[in-house]
Scaffold this active site. Structure first.
Site, PDB file in Angstrom:
ATOM      1  N   GLY A 125       1.978   2.168  10.749  1.00 35.23           N
ATOM      2  CA  GLY A 125       3.074   3.370  10.677  1.00 35.23           C
ATOM      3  C   GLY A 125       3.560   3.617  12.139  1.00 35.23           C
ATOM      4  O   GLY A 125       4.494   4.743  12.047  1.00 35.23           O
TER       5      GLY A 125
ATOM      6  N   GLU B 292      -7.226   4.988   7.834  1.00 37.44           N
ATOM      7  CA  GLU B 292      -6.987   6.259   7.487  1.00 37.44           C
ATOM      8  C   GLU B 292      -7.944   6.791   7.174  1.00 37.44           C
ATOM      9  O   GLU B 292      -8.475   8.149   7.161  1.00 37.44           O
ATOM     10  CB  GLU B 292      -5.612   6.481   6.866  1.00 37.44           C
ATOM     11  CG  GLU B 292      -4.390   6.036   7.471  1.00 37.44           C
ATOM     12  CD  GLU B 292      -2.969   5.454   6.645  1.00 37.44           C
ATOM     13  OE1 GLU B 292      -3.067   5.757   5.543  1.00 37.44           O
ATOM     14  OE2 GLU B 292      -2.042   5.078   7.386  1.00 37.44           O
TER      15      GLU B 292
ATOM     16  N   GLU C 226      -5.615  -4.853  10.328  1.00 37.42           N
ATOM     17  CA  GLU C 226      -4.907  -3.918  10.679  1.00 37.42           C
ATOM     18  C   GLU C 226      -4.960  -3.074  11.971  1.00 37.42           C
ATOM     19  O   GLU C 226      -5.832  -2.178  12.045  1.00 37.42           O
ATOM     20  CB  GLU C 226      -4.689  -2.743   9.589  1.00 37.42           C
ATOM     21  CG  GLU C 226      -4.360  -3.328   8.084  1.00 37.42           C
ATOM     22  CD  GLU C 226      -3.766  -2.385   7.281  1.00 37.42           C
ATOM     23  OE1 GLU C 226      -2.742  -2.504   6.755  1.00 37.42           O
ATOM     24  OE2 GLU C 226      -4.567  -1.345   7.021  1.00 37.42           O
TER      25      GLU C 226
ATOM     26  N   ASN D  35       0.826  -1.159  -0.016  1.00 36.02           N
ATOM     27  CA  ASN D  35      -0.105   0.019  -0.131  1.00 36.02           C
ATOM     28  C   ASN D  35       0.915   1.110  -0.116  1.00 36.02           C
ATOM     29  O   ASN D  35       1.527   1.594   0.863  1.00 36.02           O
ATOM     30  CB  ASN D  35      -1.055   0.077   1.127  1.00 36.02           C
ATOM     31  CG  ASN D  35      -1.845   1.336   1.370  1.00 36.02           C
ATOM     32  OD1 ASN D  35      -1.871   1.903   0.578  1.00 36.02           O
ATOM     33  ND2 ASN D  35      -2.389   1.343   2.593  1.00 36.02           N
ATOM     34  N   TRP D  36       0.957   1.817  -1.458  1.00 35.66           N
ATOM     35  CA  TRP D  36       1.877   3.004  -1.229  1.00 35.66           C
ATOM     36  C   TRP D  36       1.480   4.243  -0.804  1.00 35.66           C
ATOM     37  O   TRP D  36       2.201   5.148  -0.661  1.00 35.66           O
ATOM     38  CB  TRP D  36       2.222   3.089  -2.758  1.00 35.66           C
ATOM     39  CG  TRP D  36       3.076   2.156  -3.466  1.00 35.66           C
ATOM     40  CD1 TRP D  36       3.498   0.926  -2.851  1.00 35.66           C
ATOM     41  CD2 TRP D  36       3.673   1.989  -4.642  1.00 35.66           C
ATOM     42  NE1 TRP D  36       4.134   0.291  -3.615  1.00 35.66           N
ATOM     43  CE2 TRP D  36       4.328   0.713  -4.840  1.00 35.66           C
ATOM     44  CE3 TRP D  36       3.316   2.644  -5.862  1.00 35.66           C
ATOM     45  CZ2 TRP D  36       5.009   0.393  -6.205  1.00 35.66           C
ATOM     46  CZ3 TRP D  36       4.095   2.372  -7.275  1.00 35.66           C
ATOM     47  CH2 TRP D  36       4.735   1.245  -7.137  1.00 35.66           C
ATOM     48  N   LYS D  37       0.029   4.342  -0.213  1.00 38.25           N
ATOM     49  CA  LYS D  37      -0.408   5.424   0.549  1.00 38.25           C
ATOM     50  C   LYS D  37      -0.334   6.713  -0.442  1.00 38.25           C
ATOM     51  O   LYS D  37      -0.146   6.457  -1.791  1.00 38.25           O
ATOM     52  CB  LYS D  37      -0.199   5.507   1.517  1.00 38.25           C
ATOM     53  CG  LYS D  37      -0.263   4.248   2.569  1.00 38.25           C
ATOM     54  CD  LYS D  37      -0.027   4.571   4.202  1.00 38.25           C
ATOM     55  CE  LYS D  37      -0.339   3.028   4.909  1.00 38.25           C
ATOM     56  NZ  LYS D  37      -0.375   3.421   6.282  1.00 38.25           N
TER      57      LYS D  37
ATOM     58  N   SER E  83       2.899  -2.302  10.287  1.00 42.01           N
ATOM     59  CA  SER E  83       4.622  -2.245  10.304  1.00 42.01           C
ATOM     60  C   SER E  83       4.993  -3.476  10.224  1.00 42.01           C
ATOM     61  O   SER E  83       5.962  -4.157  10.859  1.00 42.01           O
ATOM     62  CB  SER E  83       5.006  -1.979  11.955  1.00 42.01           C
ATOM     63  OG  SER E  83       4.358  -0.368  12.081  1.00 42.01           O
TER      64      SER E  83
ATOM     65  N   GLY F 158       2.549  -1.159   4.357  1.00 46.80           N
ATOM     66  CA  GLY F 158       2.659  -0.021   4.110  1.00 46.80           C
ATOM     67  C   GLY F 158       4.028   0.601   3.777  1.00 46.80           C
ATOM     68  O   GLY F 158       4.702   0.576   2.871  1.00 46.80           O
ATOM     69  N   GLY F 159       4.486   1.351   4.743  1.00 49.25           N
ATOM     70  CA  GLY F 159       5.917   1.776   4.653  1.00 49.25           C
ATOM     71  C   GLY F 159       7.098   1.043   4.088  1.00 49.25           C
ATOM     72  O   GLY F 159       7.829   1.463   3.204  1.00 49.25           O
TER      73      GLY F 159
HETATM   74  P1  PGA Z   1       2.590   0.126   7.744  1.00 46.16           P
HETATM   75  O1  PGA Z   1       1.053   0.507   7.005  1.00 46.16           O
HETATM   76  O2  PGA Z   1       3.010  -0.936   7.144  1.00 46.16           O
HETATM   77  O3  PGA Z   1       3.218   1.505   7.333  1.00 46.16           O
HETATM   78  O4  PGA Z   1       2.238   0.405   8.966  1.00 46.16           O
HETATM   79  C1  PGA Z   1       0.131  -0.681   6.715  1.00 46.16           C
HETATM   80  C2  PGA Z   1      -1.147   0.006   6.302  1.00 46.16           C
HETATM   81  O5  PGA Z   1      -1.685   1.074   6.643  1.00 46.16           O
HETATM   82  O6  PGA Z   1      -1.837  -0.650   5.210  1.00 46.16           O
END
Ligand code: PGA
Length: 251
Positions: free
Chosen positions: A173, A97, A167, A9-11, A212, A233-234
């Site tokens: 994050g 989010e 999640e 997920n590149w957000k 994470s 994500g990250g």
């Molecule tokens: P994260 O994000 O791996 O940066 O914690 C995961 C997500 O929100 O899908």
């Protein structure tokens, strides 16, 4: 045996040049094989990622879709029909989010889930509790409510072929991951709740963990019986790290 899924997920990250570079690096890594690997770029970059990943086994998805499945007067929104047209396979619905910052509720998210399916996309329903909800005790009722909203609208068969991403909001994050046992307990509870309504849907449902996920903790998480991969994500913005997470998901 459920086929693992690892989705990046590149957000709201990426520029034309960084998306080009990341797509090329991922392409060269030849990920895939026994694992479904997907990237979910921001809507602006889906077309570019599609070009960059052409010929690879990495599939594409989006981070959200409109409740309106078809072309319509919804300024600024992206509909499932457009996402399918550009080559998306997957779409996240109900990411925390969006739930928390944009006020998306369970019913709206469930409608997005169905909008996605109506255009042949695979929805990835994001569920999870905040830290306050976990500390208050009955956080399972929060997660159950997020799953139940889809069942109320469309019945348990809607989960056939779909994906759930657990999640915990406190792990997103933050660098703080749910322990494999904590995550497994929630995944098993989700699968158990679905199984009470349909054992076959529950047995085939992929439930991935997000929050994470890193190369250093992925294998331990993915080793749990009800954790069928990850929503990353990250760490998905770094090709080496993401590649290592995908390799950790191999059956
Ligand atoms: P994260 O994000 O791996 O940066 O914690 C995961 C997500 O929100 O899908």
């Amino acid at each position: 045996m459920r086929r693992p899924l690892v989705a990046g997920n590149w957000k709201m990250n990426g520029t034309c040049s960084s998306v080009a570079a990341l797509s090329q690096q991922l392409h060269e890594m030849k990920l895939g094989g026994e694992v479904d690997v997907a990237v979910l770029p921001g809507a602006l970059h889906i077309g570019q990622a599609r070009e960059g990943l052409k010929g690879s086994s990495i599939s594409l998805g989006a981070q959200d879709c409109s409740v309106e499945p078809d072309f319509y007067a919804r300024t600024g929104e992206v509909c499932a029909a457009q996402l399918a047209d550009i080559g998306c396979v997957w779409v996240l619905v109900g990411h925390s989010e969006r739930r928390l910052m944009l006020g998306e509720g369970n019913e709206l998210v469930a409608r997005k889930f169905l909008a996605a399916q109506s255009k042949g996309l695979i929805p990835i329903l994001c569920v999870g509790e905040t830290l306050a909800q976990r500390e208050a005790g009955d956080f399972w009722s929060i997660i159950r409510g997020q799953v139940e909203a889809v069942v109320e609208l469309a019945g348990v068969p809607a989960f056939a072929g779909a994906v759930v991403a657990y999640e915990p909001v406190w792990a997103i994050g933050t660098g703080k991951t749910a322990s494999p046992d904590e995550a497994q307990a929630v995944h098993a509870a989700i699968r158990g709740w679905i199984a009470e309504r349909s054992e076959s849907v529950a047995a085939g449902l992929r439930i991935v963990y997000g929050g994470s996920v890193k190369a250093s903790n992925a294998a331990e998480l993915f080793a749990k019986p009800d954790i069928d991969g990850g929503l990353v994500g990250g760490a998905s913005l770094n090709a080496e790290e993401f590649g290592a997470i995908c390799r950790a998901a191999r059956i």
